[in-house]
Design an enzyme around this catalytic site. Structure first.
Site, PDB file in Angstrom:
ATOM      1  N   GLU A  16       0.814  -1.205   0.000  1.00 30.12           N
ATOM      2  CA  GLU A  16       0.000   0.000   0.000  1.00 30.12           C
ATOM      3  C   GLU A  16       0.856   1.266   0.000  1.00 30.12           C
ATOM      4  O   GLU A  16       0.543   2.228  -0.694  1.00 30.12           O
ATOM      5  CB  GLU A  16      -0.920  -0.010   1.230  1.00 30.12           C
ATOM      6  N   ASP A  17       1.932   1.257   0.741  1.00 22.70           N
ATOM      7  CA  ASP A  17       2.666   2.503   0.982  1.00 22.70           C
ATOM      8  C   ASP A  17       4.009   2.614   0.263  1.00 22.70           C
ATOM      9  O   ASP A  17       4.674   3.632   0.369  1.00 22.70           O
ATOM     10  CB  ASP A  17       2.921   2.674   2.496  1.00 22.70           C
TER      11      ASP A  17
END
Ligand code: MN
Length: 732
Positions: free
Chosen positions: A84-85
């Site tokens: 996600e990051d």
């Protein structure tokens, strides 16, 4: 650079040490690689706390280790925010760590994309989304729970409103999921942190109440531990057991105080003693011994061993009266139940993971269920199946409109779903809705669907024979067959009657014939059955299982026996406490005449001691009264001094005492004093003042106070008045 690297090494070392404390085999090289990817991928990212970001996944991994999860889960926890990051793609994870870890990371990433709503009516919806995202693997949700736990632990760095939003979502979505999965280790801390941020004032209030009672709790527990331990060693010399003192969680107390409106002192299970032992038989033996040692309070016994809670929790609970008539709860369970109570599904999951030495434990678990249910073969099979399903990945999780999760094997239809809720739901089914749309009864249930079963109460309606070909689970099939057996009604009535009577005898449920008839009629009515014969018949063909019915029956029976008035704990204590009118208990002597001595006028809360007078009962002194010999064991009448203490309730009764005030004889002094008393709601019974030499005066007031603490606080307030030299309690 070198020092930074060293820090990473230290972080990995502490994770590794935690893993080493667990039993089972772990793939340390793989976890190490996951750690390295985690550190390098998040490089340059920081959390709101100004900490480097990798600290977060690392902490989540540690929580996962603590729950007893496996290598894949630990690796996935380390990598849970990477996709996600950071720039790393799920394919890369798959290539480096395998499909399992990739699936877990993907699942957690998907949950993060869900917009949870915290409105109550949407809770089912949130849960549903959660179930879909977790797909086939329950480990996803466990990692997500660990993620939320660490975020809650570090929530102080966020702005206030954000803190409250997250706390609310935690208590409305995440804590209930942890609860349903039985992971109380996580649920309790999530709720605690959430309440702390949602209602800090109430939270603090409870903390203060608990800390005030802490030394009392310790003392009480130590006395109890000694007594119980001694007795258990005598009676069960070869059985291993452990005693714990457990304090109710702050959210638990919060609910009782601020939602149910109870007083702190009215919560009888704030403190409990827990006995953990080896087998189920040991548990019931311990219960017998405890009930022999202490007086059990009727109607407060709960058997969650024969009827586990839906989240797998098992224990025996009973409330008994201790030595000083203080009620306390005792919980009895096996070591394995204790483990399950803490870790819930995570514990089960661990059993599955081929840790061979645990396999025997699993077998034991199944065998005792068999034993308990040996009277009813179908039911036993059902339960074993449910537990096996927890262990298998080949299952779906669907939800009732109320939000209850129903586990079914893959390929199950709405018929299986209906019968899994209850036989009566299955046999009365006329159709079903999946996610609000009407579906055929052959509809295959998928994870995350909300299934609503449409039923009828119309007589004569029932399943059709071809359902037997559509249903997948053996339990649904068995139940359908049973329904057809119902045609042989006479036989079923006979069987049901025998089963019920045997069960009543086993539970010592005995009533005169006519009362028994009434009791059974009432029971049938509660089950929405037309007659006692219907009740017998339902039991006969398995439409009603006694296992589910008996706890209620026992409750009803106890209520009936107690002549329709429920025993109030307060009344019960009142009736059974040896006590003199003054609220003093003299040890070893019940109901003796007690008087409070005039020389020192003891107040509730004072340390006291009794003196056996000739013909006037026991006179009670403060231990520091001048009339009490300094060395009791060595005085001429040592045999007549006897231990005494206050009963708890006496400490809140009113007592009068006299206070002597010496001060400057100034205008308005008496008025100031009465103002203080008025402000503190103290009843003033008498006052007299006289002038002393040198412009001073002495004022004596007689007041009624609730306790020594109360009196002390009054004295402290009076001392603060202008021109006061001394304030003292008289009769010292
Ligand atoms: Mn995270």
């Amino acid at each position: 650079m070198e020092t930074l690297k060293q820090r990473y090494e230290d972080d990995f070392k502490s994770l590794n040490e935690l893993i080493n404390e667990q039993d089972g085999n772990f793939d340390i090289p793989m976890i190490r690689r996951a750690f390295e990817v985690c550190v390098s991928a998040h490089e340059g990212q920081y959390r709101k706390s100004k900490e480097e970001y990798y600290i977060h996944p690392c902490s989540v991994a540690k929580i996962i280790v603590g729950l007893g999860m496996d290598s894949e889960s630990i690796a996935a926890a380390l990598l849970h925010d990477v996709v996600e990051d950071t720039s790393i793609e799920i394919e890369e994870i798959k290539a480096k760590f395998g499909a399992d870890v990739a699936l877990l990371v993907d699942g957690v990433t998907k949950i993060n994309k869900i917009q949870f709503t915290s409105r109550e009516q949407q809770q089912t919806e949130s849960l549903r989304k959660m179930l879909i995202a977790m797909g086939k693997d329950i480990r996803v949700i466990i990692i997500k729970l660990a993620d939320r736990l660490h975020n809650m632990r570090t929530i102080d760095f966020l702005p206030d409103q954000k803190q409250r939003d997250i706390a609310l979502e935690t208590i409305e979505v995440y804590a209930p999921i942890a609860h349903r999965l039985g992971i109380s280790a996580i649920k309790d801390e999530l709720e605690d942190l959430a309440i702390k941020h949602l209602d800090p004032i109430a939270y603090r209030e409870i903390e203060v109440l608990l800390s005030k009672k802490e030394s009392f709790r310790e003392q009480t527990f130590n006395i109890l531990r000694e007594r119980i331990e001694k007795r258990l060693r005598e009676e069960m010399p070869n059985v291993e057991f452990a005693l714990q003192s457990r304090v109710k969680s702050i959210p638990g107390i919060y609910r009782k105080m601020f939602i149910q409106g109870k007083d702190f002192d009215e919560i009888y299970d704030v403190y409990a003693v827990r006995v953990i032992t080896e087998t189920v038989t040991d548990c019931y033996n311990v219960l017998g011994i405890i009930h022999d040692m202490f007086r059990p309070i009727p109607g407060r016994f709960k058997d969650y061993i024969s009827t586990p809670k839906p989240n797998m929790y098992q224990s025996l609970h009973t409330t008994v009266l201790g030595r000083e008539a203080i009620p306390f709860e005792i919980q009895i369970r096996t070591f394995e139940m204790h483990h399950t109570a803490e870790f819930g599904i995570a514990a089960h999951w661990k059993y599955k993971e081929g840790i061979t030495k645990r396999d025997k434990g699993m077998e034991d678990r199944l065998s005792w269920i068999r034993q308990i249910l040996e009277s009813d073969g179908d039911e036993a099979n059902d339960l074993i199946r449910t537990i096996k399903i927890d262990l298998s990945q080949e299952d779906v999780f669907a939800v009732t409109p109320k939000g209850d999760v129903i586990n079914l094997p893959i390929g199950s239809t709405v018929i299986d779903f209906a019968f899994a809720i209850h036989s009566a739901v299955g046999t009365r089914m006329i159709g079903a809705k999946a996610d609000g749309k009407i579906v055929p009864i052959s509809h295959v249930v998928t994870t995350g669907e909300v299934i609503e079963i449409l039923t009828t109460n119309q007589a004569g309606h029932g399943p059709s024979r071809d359902w037997l070909n559509i249903a997948v689970t053996s339990s649904a099939k068995t139940k359908i067959r049973s329904w057809f057996k119902k045609e042989r009604r006479e036989e079923n009535i006979e069987t049901g009657k025998n089963i019920l009577e045997a069960e009543f005898r086993r539970n010592s449920i005995l009533l005169p014939e006519n009362e028994m008839r009434e009791f059974l009629e009432e029971l049938a009515k509660k089950q929405k059955l037309a007659s006692v014969e219907e009740l017998y018949a339902s039991i006969g063909y398995g439409g009603i299982t006694l296992e589910k019915l008996m706890p209620r029956v026992k409750e009803d029976y106890v209520r009936l026996v107690n002549s329709s008035k429920e025993t109030k704990i307060e009344e019960y204590i009142q009736k059974h406490t040896p006590r003199s009118p003054e609220g003093v208990v003299v040890e070893g002597i019940e109901n003796c005449l007690v008087k409070l001595s005039k020389c020192c006028a003891p107040l509730p809360g004072d340390d006291i001691i009794g003196f056996i007078t000739r013909g006037h009962g026991v006179s009670v002194h403060k231990t520091d009264c001048v009339n009490v010999p300094k060395d009791l064991s060595n005085c001429s009448e040592s045999g007549r001094w006897i231990s005494a203490h206050w009963v708890d309730s006496a400490k809140t009764a009113n007592f009068t005492s006299t206070i002597q005030i010496i001060g400057l004889d100034r205008d308005g002094l008496l008025a100031d004093i009465t103002q203080v008393l008025f402000n503190m709601h103290v009843g003033l019974h008498a006052a007299n003042a006289r002038a002393l030499k040198g412009g001073n005066c002495e004022i004596n007031i007689t007041v009624s106070t609730a306790s020594v603490e109360h009196l002390k606080s009054i004295i402290a307030k009076l001392k603060k008045l202008d021109g006061i030299f001394s304030v003292e309690r008289m009769n010292k």
